[in-house]
Design a protein around this motif. Sequence first.
Motif, PDB file in Angstrom:
ATOM      1  N   UNK A  16     -30.469  -4.969  15.812  1.00  0.00           N
ATOM      2  CA  UNK A  16     -29.877  -5.955  16.717  1.00  0.00           C
ATOM      3  C   UNK A  16     -28.873  -6.794  15.937  1.00  0.00           C
ATOM      4  N   UNK A  17     -27.635  -6.848  16.467  1.00  0.00           N
ATOM      5  CA  UNK A  17     -26.552  -7.553  15.791  1.00  0.00           C
ATOM      6  C   UNK A  17     -25.728  -8.346  16.801  1.00  0.00           C
ATOM      7  N   UNK A  18     -25.070  -9.396  16.329  1.00  0.00           N
ATOM      8  CA  UNK A  18     -23.997 -10.014  17.097  1.00  0.00           C
ATOM      9  C   UNK A  18     -22.761  -9.141  16.908  1.00  0.00           C
ATOM     10  N   UNK A  19     -22.123  -8.809  18.011  1.00  0.00           N
ATOM     11  CA  UNK A  19     -21.050  -7.834  17.905  1.00  0.00           C
ATOM     12  C   UNK A  19     -19.935  -8.142  18.904  1.00  0.00           C
ATOM     13  N   UNK A  20     -19.482  -7.156  19.649  1.00  0.00           N
ATOM     14  CA  UNK A  20     -18.310  -7.301  20.511  1.00  0.00           C
ATOM     15  C   UNK A  20     -18.462  -8.503  21.445  1.00  0.00           C
ATOM     16  N   UNK A  21     -17.406  -9.315  21.528  1.00  0.00           N
ATOM     17  CA  UNK A  21     -17.360 -10.494  22.386  1.00  0.00           C
ATOM     18  C   UNK A  21     -18.478 -11.485  22.091  1.00  0.00           C
ATOM     19  N   UNK A  22     -19.030 -11.425  20.874  1.00  0.00           N
ATOM     20  CA  UNK A  22     -20.075 -12.351  20.487  1.00  0.00           C
ATOM     21  C   UNK A  22     -21.425 -12.052  21.084  1.00  0.00           C
ATOM     22  N   UNK A  23     -21.560 -10.899  21.720  1.00  0.00           N
ATOM     23  CA  UNK A  23     -22.812 -10.544  22.369  1.00  0.00           C
ATOM     24  C   UNK A  23     -23.802  -9.949  21.371  1.00  0.00           C
ATOM     25  N   UNK A  24     -25.077 -10.230  21.578  1.00  0.00           N
ATOM     26  CA  UNK A  24     -26.137  -9.608  20.789  1.00  0.00           C
ATOM     27  C   UNK A  24     -26.457  -8.257  21.415  1.00  0.00           C
ATOM     28  N   UNK A  54     -14.728   2.528  18.120  1.00  0.00           N
ATOM     29  CA  UNK A  54     -15.142   1.622  19.183  1.00  0.00           C
ATOM     30  C   UNK A  54     -14.674   2.146  20.546  1.00  0.00           C
ATOM     31  N   UNK A  55     -13.443   2.648  20.606  1.00  0.00           N
ATOM     32  CA  UNK A  55     -12.905   3.167  21.863  1.00  0.00           C
ATOM     33  C   UNK A  55     -13.684   4.387  22.336  1.00  0.00           C
ATOM     34  N   UNK A 105      -9.493  -5.891  26.659  1.00  0.00           N
ATOM     35  CA  UNK A 105     -10.255  -7.123  26.926  1.00  0.00           C
ATOM     36  C   UNK A 105     -11.597  -7.097  26.194  1.00  0.00           C
ATOM     37  N   UNK A 106     -12.302  -5.985  26.308  1.00  0.00           N
ATOM     38  CA  UNK A 106     -13.646  -5.887  25.734  1.00  0.00           C
ATOM     39  C   UNK A 106     -13.597  -5.944  24.211  1.00  0.00           C
ATOM     40  N   UNK A 107     -12.637  -5.274  23.606  1.00  0.00           N
ATOM     41  CA  UNK A 107     -12.531  -5.228  22.148  1.00  0.00           C
ATOM     42  C   UNK A 107     -11.817  -6.444  21.572  1.00  0.00           C
ATOM     43  N   UNK A 108     -11.263  -7.288  22.440  1.00  0.00           N
ATOM     44  CA  UNK A 108     -10.526  -8.486  22.021  1.00  0.00           C
ATOM     45  C   UNK A 108      -9.320  -8.140  21.145  1.00  0.00           C
TER      46      UNK A 108
END
Length: 360
Positions: free
Chosen positions: A8-16, A156-157, A174-177
């Motif tokens: 479990x990590x903080x990752x894309x868009x700051x989501x865990x 990622x894509x 948008x998702x990948x910022x």
Amino acid sequence: FEEGHLVRLSTVRGESMVLPVEDAWIGLQSYARRRRAPIDDLVSKRRLLKRDELLNLEDVARAVLAGRPLAPDALREKVPPLLVKDLGEAGRKWGLATSVDLAVWDLLGSGEVLTRPVDDRLDRTRHALVLRRDLGGPLVSADLRPRDETVWLRALAERFFGWAGPARVADFAWWAEVTVATARKVLKTVDLAPVELDGLAGQWFVPGEDADALGAFRSPGEPAVALVPFRDPLAGTLKSFDGLVEPSDLKRPLVGWTGKPVPAAQGGPFATHHHFVVLGGRVAGAWEHGPDGVLRYATFSDLPRDVETTLSARAVAMAEFVRRELGEARFYDGEQGQGPTLAAASATWSGRAAAVAPRA
């Protein structure tokens, strides 16, 4: 998870997120910009802490955590008080009250320190901090080093379109910022196939290996019915509700960050605070589970009787699952109740509203 194959990590868009360990580097690199932001602000810009002091605190945290997981509060207590600085209002805006919190933030962002749920629940925020080197399994030897930006974005894509496709370039950007221009450049290196979707403008893509299966798909006579959770990948990875709801439903009010209903077309799935009712692959309503154990749902418009019967059965099954496996189904851990999101949003919907309880 316990064997180290998931992390479990903080990752894309700051989501865990919970990721396969082989994808951990992708998750960490997706979080890098957010990881750096408070350090740039509090250390480089405001100079509330020297970089050497931050690095020293990280060494202290490593020493304290060596061989023993600790809750964040317990870690703070074991750090010598002379090393701890209050970061004031500037730090609290980042959710970082002290210099110890900033050091832990940086260690978590590097993957050197990980969080472990204290009550065997991945949907809880209560956790212990543990050094990755103290864990067994493939996590210990995982290569978490950043890759070249093009390599990272391509990986990622590939995963994004595998999860979320059909999707657009703008959805991935948008998702990948990243900028749309950057997204377009990267997607030229990914095996994607363009697809046409009835009633939807723009270019939509799926992984090349899925194109034939999508082309051969024929909708079943009775649409599939599902109750999916808040930010389920079906909805939480797309920028807008285009394609996720019937065009006529884009005006339906949904509750977002403000707690007030706004038309779906003005917000996006990521900012919407609802569990969704999905009918034939499209969002057709919402549901919530209250502290009384009752599951309530409502639909945007009336459904055929046979579909309504299926939905009622799905709702009972979900209520039983929540009671048996989860105990509750809130949006975020730590909430004092969900708030009246469903009632506020569905007041003007024309479909049926219902409540079901799990069987005794």
